[in-house]
Each structure stands twice: as C-alpha cells, then as structure tokens.
Design a protein around this motif. Sequence first.
Motif, PDB file in Angstrom:
ATOM      1  N   PRO A 263       0.724  -1.279  -0.221  1.00  9.22           N
ATOM      2  CA  PRO A 263       0.077  -0.067   0.115  1.00  9.22           C
ATOM      3  C   PRO A 263       1.040   1.132   0.041  1.00  9.22           C
ATOM      4  CG  PRO A 263      -0.576  -1.341   1.805  1.00  9.22           C
ATOM      5  CD  PRO A 263       0.597  -2.154   1.014  1.00  9.22           C
ATOM      6  N   ILE A 264       2.094   1.175   0.481  1.00 10.60           N
ATOM      7  CA  ILE A 264       3.084   2.235   0.440  1.00 10.60           C
ATOM      8  C   ILE A 264       3.303   2.713  -0.980  1.00 10.60           C
ATOM      9  CG2 ILE A 264       5.074   3.194   1.138  1.00 10.60           C
ATOM     10  CD1 ILE A 264       5.066   1.070   3.454  1.00 10.60           C
ATOM     11  N   ILE A 265       3.495   1.722  -1.742  1.00 17.47           N
ATOM     12  CA  ILE A 265       3.927   1.968  -3.074  1.00 17.47           C
ATOM     13  C   ILE A 265       2.455   2.479  -3.744  1.00 17.47           C
ATOM     14  CG2 ILE A 265       4.698   0.966  -5.256  1.00 17.47           C
ATOM     15  CD1 ILE A 265       6.241  -0.878  -3.687  1.00 17.47           C
ATOM     16  N   LEU A 266       1.430   2.051  -3.573  1.00 18.71           N
ATOM     17  CA  LEU A 266       0.320   2.462  -4.156  1.00 18.71           C
ATOM     18  C   LEU A 266      -0.051   3.882  -3.895  1.00 18.71           C
ATOM     19  CD1 LEU A 266      -2.187  -0.623  -3.586  1.00 18.71           C
ATOM     20  CD2 LEU A 266      -1.409   0.236  -5.939  1.00 18.71           C
ATOM     21  N   ARG A 267       0.159   4.208  -2.506  1.00 17.07           N
ATOM     22  CA  ARG A 267       0.072   5.666  -2.221  1.00 17.07           C
ATOM     23  C   ARG A 267       0.889   6.619  -2.861  1.00 17.07           C
ATOM     24  NH1 ARG A 267       0.273   5.575   3.619  1.00 17.07           N
ATOM     25  NH2 ARG A 267      -0.610   3.300   3.781  1.00 17.07           N
ATOM     26  N   GLN A 268       2.095   6.047  -2.984  1.00 18.00           N
ATOM     27  CA  GLN A 268       3.138   6.986  -3.820  1.00 18.00           C
ATOM     28  C   GLN A 268       2.884   7.046  -4.949  1.00 18.00           C
ATOM     29  OE1 GLN A 268       6.847   5.001  -3.458  1.00 18.00           O
ATOM     30  NE2 GLN A 268       7.572   6.265  -1.591  1.00 18.00           N
ATOM     31  N   MET A 269       2.272   6.072  -5.770  1.00 18.25           N
ATOM     32  CA  MET A 269       2.063   6.331  -7.178  1.00 18.25           C
ATOM     33  C   MET A 269       0.637   7.317  -7.373  1.00 18.25           C
ATOM     34  SD  MET A 269       2.046   2.047  -8.489  1.00 18.25           S
ATOM     35  CE  MET A 269       0.600   2.424  -9.583  1.00 18.25           C
ATOM     36  N   GLU A 270      -0.217   7.086  -6.318  1.00 18.78           N
ATOM     37  CA  GLU A 270      -1.269   8.132  -6.539  1.00 18.78           C
ATOM     38  C   GLU A 270      -0.902   9.428  -6.323  1.00 18.78           C
ATOM     39  OE1 GLU A 270      -4.750   7.530  -3.499  1.00 18.78           O
ATOM     40  OE2 GLU A 270      -4.378   5.747  -3.824  1.00 18.78           O
ATOM     41  N   LYS A 271       0.076   9.686  -5.347  1.00 21.21           N
ATOM     42  CA  LYS A 271       0.773  10.968  -5.081  1.00 21.21           C
ATOM     43  C   LYS A 271       1.281  11.522  -6.467  1.00 21.21           C
ATOM     44  CE  LYS A 271       2.561  11.921  -0.708  1.00 21.21           C
ATOM     45  NZ  LYS A 271       3.807  11.958   0.061  1.00 21.21           N
ATOM     46  N   GLU A 272       1.912  10.778  -7.250  1.00 23.04           N
ATOM     47  CA  GLU A 272       2.571  11.043  -8.416  1.00 23.04           C
ATOM     48  C   GLU A 272       1.493  11.492  -9.452  1.00 23.04           C
ATOM     49  OE1 GLU A 272       5.252   7.801  -9.783  1.00 23.04           O
ATOM     50  OE2 GLU A 272       6.329   8.033  -7.783  1.00 23.04           O
ATOM     51  N   GLN A 273       0.545  10.506  -9.350  1.00 23.37           N
ATOM     52  CA  GLN A 273      -0.505  10.784 -10.627  1.00 23.37           C
ATOM     53  C   GLN A 273      -1.180  12.105 -10.008  1.00 23.37           C
ATOM     54  OE1 GLN A 273      -1.248   7.961 -12.210  1.00 23.37           O
ATOM     55  NE2 GLN A 273      -2.753   9.124 -13.400  1.00 23.37           N
ATOM     56  N   ARG A 274      -1.562  12.426  -8.922  1.00 22.63           N
ATOM     57  CA  ARG A 274      -2.037  13.833  -8.611  1.00 22.63           C
ATOM     58  C   ARG A 274      -1.006  14.827  -9.032  1.00 22.63           C
ATOM     59  NH1 ARG A 274      -3.397  13.611  -2.669  1.00 22.63           N
ATOM     60  NH2 ARG A 274      -3.306  11.463  -2.858  1.00 22.63           N
ATOM     61  N   ALA A 275       0.017  14.753  -8.601  1.00 27.63           N
ATOM     62  CA  ALA A 275       1.104  15.777  -9.188  1.00 27.63           C
ATOM     63  C   ALA A 275       1.075  15.834 -10.537  1.00 27.63           C
ATOM     64  CB  ALA A 275       2.570  15.415  -8.542  1.00 27.63           C
ATOM     65  N   LYS A 276       1.249  14.897 -11.470  1.00 20.80           N
ATOM     66  CA  LYS A 276       0.885  14.892 -12.788  1.00 20.80           C
ATOM     67  C   LYS A 276      -0.092  15.546 -13.339  1.00 20.80           C
ATOM     68  CE  LYS A 276       0.457  11.251 -15.134  1.00 20.80           C
ATOM     69  NZ  LYS A 276       0.728  10.075 -16.011  1.00 20.80           N
ATOM     70  N   MET A 277      -1.101  15.345 -12.696  1.00 22.97           N
ATOM     71  CA  MET A 277      -2.304  16.260 -12.817  1.00 22.97           C
ATOM     72  C   MET A 277      -2.233  17.398 -12.741  1.00 22.97           C
ATOM     73  SD  MET A 277      -5.781  14.117 -12.094  1.00 22.97           S
ATOM     74  CE  MET A 277      -6.747  15.547 -11.732  1.00 22.97           C
ATOM     75  N   ALA A 278      -1.553  17.755 -11.482  1.00 25.57           N
ATOM     76  CA  ALA A 278      -1.498  19.456 -10.971  1.00 25.57           C
ATOM     77  C   ALA A 278      -0.565  20.002 -12.276  1.00 25.57           C
ATOM     78  CB  ALA A 278      -0.734  19.252  -9.711  1.00 25.57           C
ATOM     79  N   ALA A 279       0.573  19.288 -12.786  1.00 30.90           N
ATOM     80  CA  ALA A 279       1.298  19.774 -13.817  1.00 30.90           C
ATOM     81  C   ALA A 279       0.369  20.038 -15.130  1.00 30.90           C
ATOM     82  CB  ALA A 279       2.693  18.902 -14.159  1.00 30.90           C
ATOM     83  N   ASN A 280      -0.426  19.215 -15.372  1.00 23.14           N
ATOM     84  CA  ASN A 280      -1.219  19.246 -16.735  1.00 23.14           C
ATOM     85  C   ASN A 280      -2.372  20.227 -16.543  1.00 23.14           C
ATOM     86  OD1 ASN A 280       0.288  17.408 -17.772  1.00 23.14           O
ATOM     87  ND2 ASN A 280      -0.962  15.796 -17.639  1.00 23.14           N
ATOM     88  N   VAL A 281      -1.844  21.447 -16.269  1.00 24.31           N
ATOM     89  CA  VAL A 281      -2.993  22.290 -15.779  1.00 24.31           C
ATOM     90  C   VAL A 281      -3.606  23.090 -17.162  1.00 24.31           C
ATOM     91  CG1 VAL A 281      -3.468  24.635 -15.294  1.00 24.31           C
ATOM     92  CG2 VAL A 281      -2.556  23.150 -13.648  1.00 24.31           C
TER      93      VAL A 281
END
Lengths: 617, 259
Positions: free
Chosen positions: A447-465
């Motif tokens: 679950p730790i890795i999954l949470r990291q992946m989610e965070k990266e996903q959100r950061a990516k979304m944040a970058a694709n404004v």
Amino acid sequence: MTIRNTLRDHGQRYRPRMACLKKTEKVLLEMQDPKTGVRSQPQRLVITTIPHAITGEDIIAWLADRFQVDTQEARTFGSMLVALGYIYPLQDHKRLVIKPDVSLYRFQTPYFWPTQQWPVEDTDYAIYLAKRNIRKKGILELHEQEHYNRLHKWMNHKWDFIVMQAKEQYRAAKERKKPDRVVFDCQERAYWVVHRPPPGTVSAMDYGLDRLTDPNSDEAKTPDFYERIMIFTQQSIMRPRVKSSVSIGALVKYCGTYNNHDPFLFKCLPSNPWLTDDVTYWNLNMPCVEIPTKMRVERWTFSFAELLSDPRGRDDFRLFLKKEFSGENLAFWEGCEDLKWGEAATIKEKAEHIYKTFLARGAPRWINIDGKTMEVTVKGLKHPHRYVLDPAQTHIYMLMKKDSYGRYQKSPVFKDTVKKAICPEEHNFSVAQLEQNAKKRRPSLSPIILRQMEKEQRAKMAANVDITQLCRFTTPIPHLAVYSGITDFPTATTSPSLTFLAHTPACPSPISVALDSTSASERRVEAGGGEGEGNPAARAPVCGNVSKSRMALSLRRLLKRGCTPATMFASLSPKCHSAAGTSSRIQPISPDQPSQPPPRRIGKLKWIFLQSAVSTP
Amino acid sequence: MPLVNNKVGNDCTVSADKALVDEKALVDSLIKVVACYRHLASCVGGCTDSLQLRDELRQTREKAQMLAVVIRDHLTSHLRNKRLPEVQRKEMEIHWVAFSSSLELLHVDMCKVFYIGDIFSSANTDTLVKTGIQGGGSEVAARALSLPDLNQAQSPTLPAGLESQERTTMEQEISQIDHMIDDMEMKVNVMRWMVEPHGPQYAEPLSSTDSASLALLSVDEEQPGHQPLCQRSQIFVLLLLFAVVLVAATLSICIVFFS
C-alpha cells in the motif's frame, strides 16, 4: 507462553465459530458406514498392505449420490473436505484437492480433525518438526527449516522439553507395528500440511481475526446483559421504516442490475483471479487505466454514484465537463470530499480555499447554488468544520446528477469511451496451467507504493493544468511567465491538492493577455498573496508594480461588491500601500464577474483563443 | 554408611543434587507417559477404538496424574526454598518448564479424548473412522506403564453403565489438571524468559538403522505415484543392456568369422 490465561487476558484470543466443521463431521461419519459408505480398498506397498484407502472417484461418486448434485459440485465439495483436513491424499500430499481418478486418499483420524475449541499450538508443531528432523536426519524442507529456527528462537525456554518429547514420541512410535507407524506419520504430516501450509498455498483454516468472546461459552445472564438487549431493542424501534414492497423491490432491482457484474455470481472476464490465480482482471481494472473494460463502462450507466466512485469514470466525467466548461461543479464536489475526509489540521485552510475559489462573489470558479444554501454555507464557514459544506455539496451533486449526468451519457466523450472499451477474452486454463499459475502467485503491490503512485498521479495532474478550466491544481503556467516577463515565479507547490493560485475563468481576451502580460500574473499574485498566509513557503514575492496593481485590484473588488465576509478578504487587504496603480494595465478581474451569469456561458470563444495561445509552451 | 563429614551447606547441596537427579528422572518419565498418551489418543475414534483402548488410556492417564502430583509437590517445595543455590535453581526451573509444558499437552489430549470419546461410543462400531490403523496401542501402553508386557488376559469388559461413570471421572480429572496448572502458576513464580535450555537445537537421530527402515517405508508410501515412471526407466535400462549384449554378440561373431 504461559498456560492458558484466558481469564486474565482481555485480548482477542478466541477463534470464531466455523460452522462448516460440525456439518462436515456428520458427513464424514456417514461415509464410514460399511454398507452405505464409501468403498475402501487396501493400499499395497512394497512390504505391506494398509487397508482403508479410498479412491478420489469413489468419494466424488458417493458425494454426488448422497447429496444429489452433479459431479462438478461433488468434486468441489470433496476438495473442501480435503482442504479442511478430513481426508488426506496419499500421493502428492501437498496439494489438497480431490482428483477424480484412482488416486488414493484416506480418512484422517478424529484426533487430527480440525476443531474450533483447541487452537493449533506452535509447541506441537515444534515437536513435529523435531521428530521429522530425527527421522530425516536433518534434511527438512526449506520452509520447515525456517519455521524450526523461528520456533527455536521464540520458544527457547521450552526447547529441552520439545526435543525430549520428540524423542519420546519417536520411541513410542517404534513400539507400534510398522504399517501403523507409517499411517500415523502420514496422518501427522497431513495434519500439518493443513495447519501450516507450505509457502504458495492457502489454508482452508484461515478464519481471519480472532474474536473477543468465546463463541462456545454461554453468556452469563447478568443485569448488564439484559440492559444491552433493552438498548438494542429500543434503538431498533426508533429506526426509520420503509414499506417492505419498496425495500424488496429495490433489492430485487439492485440484484438484477449487478448480477452480471459480481464475480461471485457470474463469470468475470478474462478470468476470476481468485480461481485461476491470474491477475489480468485486476490489471485491466486498475483505478487509473487508460482504456476501461466494457463491464466497467456499463457500470457507470447504472447510477451517478457509480460513475463518481470509480476514478476512471470520474476522469471521463471530468473530461466531459471540461468540454462543456462546467468543470467547477465537479471540482467543488471533489474539494468538499477532500475536506470531509481529510486531516483535521487542514480543515480551516481547505475551507478557505474552497470558499475563495468557488463560493465567494467574484471567485474564479464560481458555482451556482441557490441563495439560501449559499447563505447557510457562508455563515457556517466562519467556523469551519468537516461538514460545513455538506448542503452545498449535496446541491451541486444533485445538479450534476440531474443535469450533466444525462448529457454525459449522450455525449460524444462517453460514446467514444464506450467504443474504445475493451472486452477481454476468456482464459481457458488447463489444469497444468492452473498449477503453474498457483506457483507463480505473488503478493500485490504494497500500500505504501500504491499511495506513492497516487501522489505522483496527482502531481502529474497538477502539472497538466488547463488554463481554460483552471482546475484546482493550478500552478502558475510557466509559459505565461514568458508573456508576463516575470521570471522568478514559484512553480509547483508541495501539496498539490487544492493549492490553486489565480485563475480566472473569466479570462481576458487573448489579446489582453498578450498585451497585458501583468494582468494574469497579477491575478496569480493576488490569489498567491491571499494564500500567502496559508502557504508561506510557496510564494515568492514579486515585483513592486504588481503588488501596486494588486492593491488597486482588491480595492476595486471591495468597492464593487460591497461588504464581504470578514476572514476571506482580510487576507486580500492590500499589504503594501504604494501608490495606486494608475496604469492602464490594471484590468478588472473580469468583465464577467460572478455577479453576472456563470462564466461558462460567456467568453467561450475567448477561452478557446486563450487555450490555443497558451498551449504552445 | 560412609562417614559423612559435611557441613550444613554441603549437606544441602548433596541432597539438592540427589533431588535434582530424582526429579529429572520423574520429569523424563512424565514426558514419556505423555508421549505414549498422545499416541494412544490418536487412535480414539478410529477403527481400532475399543474398550481395551479406552482402558489403556485410563491407565496411562492415571499414571501420568500420579507422576504429576509427585513432581508438583517436589518442585514446589524446592522452588519455594529460598536457600537453594543458583545452579540448582536453574536446573529446577528447566524441569519446571518441562513439567508445565507436559501438563499442558496432557490437558489438551485429555480434553480431546473426552470430546471424541463422546462422539464415538465404542458400542456403535459402524461410525468408527476407517483410518487404516490395524494394531492396537497395547505396546505403547505397556511402554507408558513401564510394564514388560501388558497383560492382555485382563481385557476389561466394562458394563455399559460404567461408561458414564468413566466419563464423569474423566471430567473430574481434567478439571483437576486444570487446577493443578493454575495452582502452580500461583505458587511458584518462574520467569520463563530467564530459563536457558542446555540441550542441542537439533535432536540427534536415535539409531540410524531404524530411521532408515522407516524412511524406506515412507518412500514406498510415496512410491505408487511414481510407479509408472519407475517402470518406464526400468524398461529403458533393460533395453540398453540388451542392445549392449547384442553388440557384444555380433562383435564376437565377427571375430570368430574373420579369424
């Protein structure tokens, strides 16, 4: 370690009731009947014969006959008997399944039957391993070796006893006749295969968590016991009631709708991972997969809640709303969810952000809720708590459900998704392949890795404004800085959620962007300054003329909209009182402010222009 | 009587040493009896379950309890003796741990026998589980009771009425062991994490020949599954041998022919 101190221990130590065991025992006893039971035959070994061996096909035939079921079900039932440890295979003793051929099985002695009352002790296992070590002269299997070492470490104080007991049991076994010794060894081995399964297999005796109370003991009828019953019945009376025709109708409808989507009740494509150990199904249905499966897309049409709860569905919906320029509804809803389920320390901050972005008059992404709700919400926001935005959220939810959801299902976005959705082919594994799959079983990602992946996903979304949508993860667009000439602008913030800077839906025309490079940056700065309190680390101060214009801007805002709630605009009060910007470059926030109809209906063309202008990096 | 020229301290240690040796013997025999009891208990409910087995169980149980009571008294008195020297105390503690573990095992076995005996009454032999065991537990019981040969002449034919009495006695004995265990915990405080065993981690094989024969049997046990394969390999070897013989024969014929 100590002797059963169940009285002094308040932890959960009782195994839950396994009702299947009692029932299986009855079936086992029926199988023993010399006339109507399972036919047994002697097993021939090189030196001797051992009676009472039964073949797999006999067992299956007997079960099918006794319970009047078809062979497949009898086979499953037989496998369950073997998996629980009531029957053990003589060849291939590690695979606890029934094979419908002449492979031999034998009944387990009642002493080694699985019981609910007596848990399987590690001491016994240690003794068994020590005995096995004696017999095999030190050659234990790898997992047995590991267990042995571990037990030696944890039960070190008993080790003399364990070794002695093992020796004594071994010697006592020698007193018996050889065939009996062999049978006893097989019985014990089978017992431990069930209760300490070798790696890569699962035990049928897995029962989950231990219980706090002993399910076998009777509960004492004390006054407390009766009081509990009284409270329970009183609460049951107070429960709201629904006509049974209505509730049953709803249940039936639910079952009918979801029947084909339940892997328990219907086959799932490509194959059920729990049955075939093949994880394609899970991979195809990951939360952020590019192309969803047809079944998943079908589920989105069942209800709006289904669509929103599925992350992929939500993405699709967000895309549709983006095309319709009403993304703020979903963004607001998500913001409210974040507030409700987030950390308590960040509630105030988040509430402020949401207010500034969605609710305030002149907010960049103003949502359309009725006056009463707005009043209630704004009042509540003075002292924000987790559920302060609930009425507004419900209102927006219903709005989206009644309005956008219907349109979404008819939209080209959805139709496109449906067309592209994949329908995987069913796997047809042979028995050998199934065994192979079982061997290759691996635990899933932690679950730790999954949470990291989610965070990266959100950061990516944040970058694709997307500036036209001005989604909540906005960072100041780097390329806008080119226009504005401001170089030292802060980029992505640390916490991607809800740290949005300025963005105005009611953007200026692209021309104004090009000419008035500071206006966008102004707005950014304004919101950035406003948030300066919230995110002190994130913002860098900017140049003087910008702050000048900011002050003028905020002043203008104040004048335009009269009084405002205290806290929100306090942050916007001009910090530096330099000379009011007389520059013509100060533009009103937007010509289409929230006092006017929602921005999405206006300025579409402008946004298209802006998007094209901005999208070139 | 040899001249015992001991001081009080020495006297204490000598008697303590003797007590230690005695206790070790007692604890070892208890372990042996518990092991035998387990073997007998594994037959209950199976096809060899009979009145005789139950009787053997009863006798073994009684012996175990007798031993338990004796050991308990000894150990309790010695461990509560504050003047016991440290070395002996450690030894006693090891015995204590062994004793309490044996009692636990015995307790569980007795409960299981009681419970299973309940389900499978020896009167109705139809439902006895066909486990494949053929012989009885007489030899094991004999070992437990340290008798050279259990006198089979006295095969007990208990009238049916006594069976319920048997059950009640068993219940009583189980609760007795229960109390003994609790009692022990109350009276003597042995910190188990301080006890260090001095045995080996791995038990040495007892006698090579015996384990070898058993290993052979167990290999046979797994043999049937591999039989086709073995047969195939045997045939292959035979064919090879035959081919070699054929080649040798032709060579010799050639030699004879050409010479």
